[in-house]
Scaffold this motif. Structure first.
Motif, short mmCIF file in Angstrom:
data_model
loop_
_atom_site.label_atom_id
_atom_site.label_comp_id
_atom_site.label_asym_id
_atom_site.label_seq_id
_atom_site.Cartn_x
_atom_site.Cartn_y
_atom_site.Cartn_z
N CYS A 269 27.26 34.24 42.09
CA CYS A 269 26.89 33.54 40.86
C CYS A 269 25.59 32.78 41.09
CB CYS A 269 27.99 32.56 40.44
SG CYS A 269 27.63 31.71 38.89
N LEU A 270 24.63 32.98 40.18
CA LEU A 270 23.34 32.30 40.27
C LEU A 270 23.23 31.14 39.29
CD1 LEU A 270 20.99 35.43 40.57
CD2 LEU A 270 21.95 34.03 42.41
N GLY A 271 23.77 31.33 38.10
CA GLY A 271 23.66 30.27 37.11
C GLY A 271 24.45 30.59 35.86
N ARG A 272 24.71 29.56 35.07
CA ARG A 272 25.47 29.70 33.84
C ARG A 272 24.92 28.72 32.82
NH1 ARG A 272 30.68 31.56 32.74
NH2 ARG A 272 30.96 31.90 34.99
N LEU B 227 14.45 32.48 31.37
CA LEU B 227 15.72 32.51 32.09
C LEU B 227 15.90 31.29 32.99
CD1 LEU B 227 15.54 36.28 33.07
CD2 LEU B 227 16.87 35.29 31.20
N ALA B 228 15.11 30.23 32.74
CA ALA B 228 15.12 29.07 33.63
C ALA B 228 16.50 28.45 33.78
CB ALA B 228 14.12 28.03 33.13
N ALA B 229 17.27 28.43 32.69
CA ALA B 229 18.59 27.80 32.74
C ALA B 229 19.56 28.55 33.63
CB ALA B 229 19.16 27.67 31.33
N ALA C 78 18.48 27.89 43.14
CA ALA C 78 17.44 27.12 43.83
C ALA C 78 16.24 28.00 44.17
CB ALA C 78 18.02 26.48 45.09
N ASP C 79 16.50 29.24 44.62
CA ASP C 79 15.39 30.13 44.93
C ASP C 79 14.57 30.44 43.68
OD1 ASP C 79 16.10 30.22 47.57
OD2 ASP C 79 17.19 32.12 47.41
N GLY C 80 15.25 30.68 42.56
CA GLY C 80 14.56 30.96 41.31
C GLY C 80 13.72 29.80 40.84
N ARG C 81 14.25 28.59 40.99
CA ARG C 81 13.48 27.40 40.59
C ARG C 81 12.26 27.22 41.47
NH1 ARG C 81 18.81 25.55 39.80
NH2 ARG C 81 18.88 24.52 41.84
N GLY C 82 12.40 27.57 42.75
CA GLY C 82 11.25 27.49 43.65
C GLY C 82 10.16 28.47 43.26
N ARG C 83 10.57 29.70 42.91
CA ARG C 83 9.59 30.70 42.46
C ARG C 83 8.91 30.25 41.17
NH1 ARG C 83 13.74 34.16 44.09
NH2 ARG C 83 14.45 34.39 41.93
#
Length: 310
Positions: free
Chosen positions: A47-50, A254-256, A260-265
């Motif tokens: 799971c990455l996010g919801r 898709l920010a929501a 953590a890796d996605g927010r860093g990118r």
């Protein structure tokens, strides 16, 4: 369907998406749909996010062991996504119109991000020298300003999801390929009803707007953070670099759903984009003037090439 610079081949009817009628190149992506089973409700994925969309569905994003992304949308089902194929496990009661909207609003943006694009939650129009993007909070008027600007002569690039890519050292906006649409009540309220077609329902309960759309990628010349004002005049002001980066880092479509890796990118992409393209505050009055008059004032304000655009 020609969308976001590629070709989507689907084995189901997708209301509201303009079909290709003359063949065209080989598909970029293939959508395969089947009936959803109980097992499809729980995907074997990290799971990455919801997140829950206001007045809309709940979305959950995960990553499977085979590298595919799994996007579960509460009302339209589960989408298993790799670079060229989308497997859709669809509930029996899913509305085909909602499926089409989710494809252009969530699924294809995820496909594009897997391919290296960064998809902003924004609207964009084409100026003679490049694309002007509008960002801002929900209800700030991004779609309204883009619609009025298109009617005023600036072709629509994309609404809601704007893919941004780097080519030859410059940032470009990729057109969505979708015609402009407005709900009849919104068109009437905005004073734009005269510019819509007589077709009462295009599949999404909206009417087509007689306005041009962009068909080729455009260099991004500026990004405007909309600042709605009760009255006054259209005004531009540069945003300080730290605020510009912070704004862009949270403006991803898709920010929501990012981990953590996605927010860093996203932060790295925001810094790169803010270093190449002017990020400005754009005061837009909401009272005392029509949307078309406001759009014409905005287009006049950006008539000349923006200083600082790479």
């Amino acid at each position: 369907h020609a969308l976001f610079g590629g070709i989507l081949a689907a084995d189901v009817v997708l209301p509201g998406l303009p079909p290709l009628t003359d063949g065209g190149p080989s598909p970029s992506w293939v959508l395969h749909t089947r009936s959803r089973t109980t097992a499809d409700a729980i995907a074997p994925a990290q799971c990455l996010g919801r997140t829950a969309v206001e007045h809309g569905p709940t979305l959950a994003l995960g990553r499977a062991a085979d590298g595919r992304h799994i996007l579960d949308i509460s009302d339209t089902g589960r989408f298993a996504i790799d670079d060229t194929r989308i497997e859709h496990a669809r509930p029996a009661d899913a509305d085909p119109r909602a499926v089409a909207l989710d494809l252009v609003g969530h699924v294809l943006p995820l496909v594009l991000e897997r391919a290296g694009a960064w998809v902003l939650h924004a609207s964009a129009v084409a100026l003679p020298h490049g694309a002007l993007l509008f960002v801002g909070a929900r209800g700030a008027g991004k779609s309204t300003l883009a619609a009025a600007s298109a009617i005023a002569g600036a072709p629509l690039v994309a609404d809601d999801a704007v893919p941004c890519v780097v080519r030859d050292g410059r940032w470009w906006a990729v057109p969505a390929g979708l015609p402009l649409r407005l709900r009849p009540d919104a068109a009437s309220l905005l004073g734009l009803a005269a510019h819509t077609t007589d077709v009462a329902d295009d599949g999404w309960g909206k009417r087509l707007v007689a306005a041009p759309i962009a068909t080729a990628p455009l260099p991004i010349v500026a990004i405007a953070l909309l600042a709605p004002a009760a009255q006054g005049t259209v005004a531009r002001a540069a945003l300080p670099a730290p605020r510009a980066v912070a704004l862009l880092a949270t403006a991803g479509k898709l920010a929501a759903l990012d981990d953590a890796d996605g927010r860093g990118r996203a932060l790295a992409q925001a810094a790169a984009l803010a270093g190449a393209v002017p990020i400005e505050s754009l005061v837009v009055p909401r009272a005392g003037t029509s949307p078309l008059a406001t759009a014409r004032a905005v287009l006049a304000a950006y008539a000349a090439p923006v200083a600082g655009a790479a």
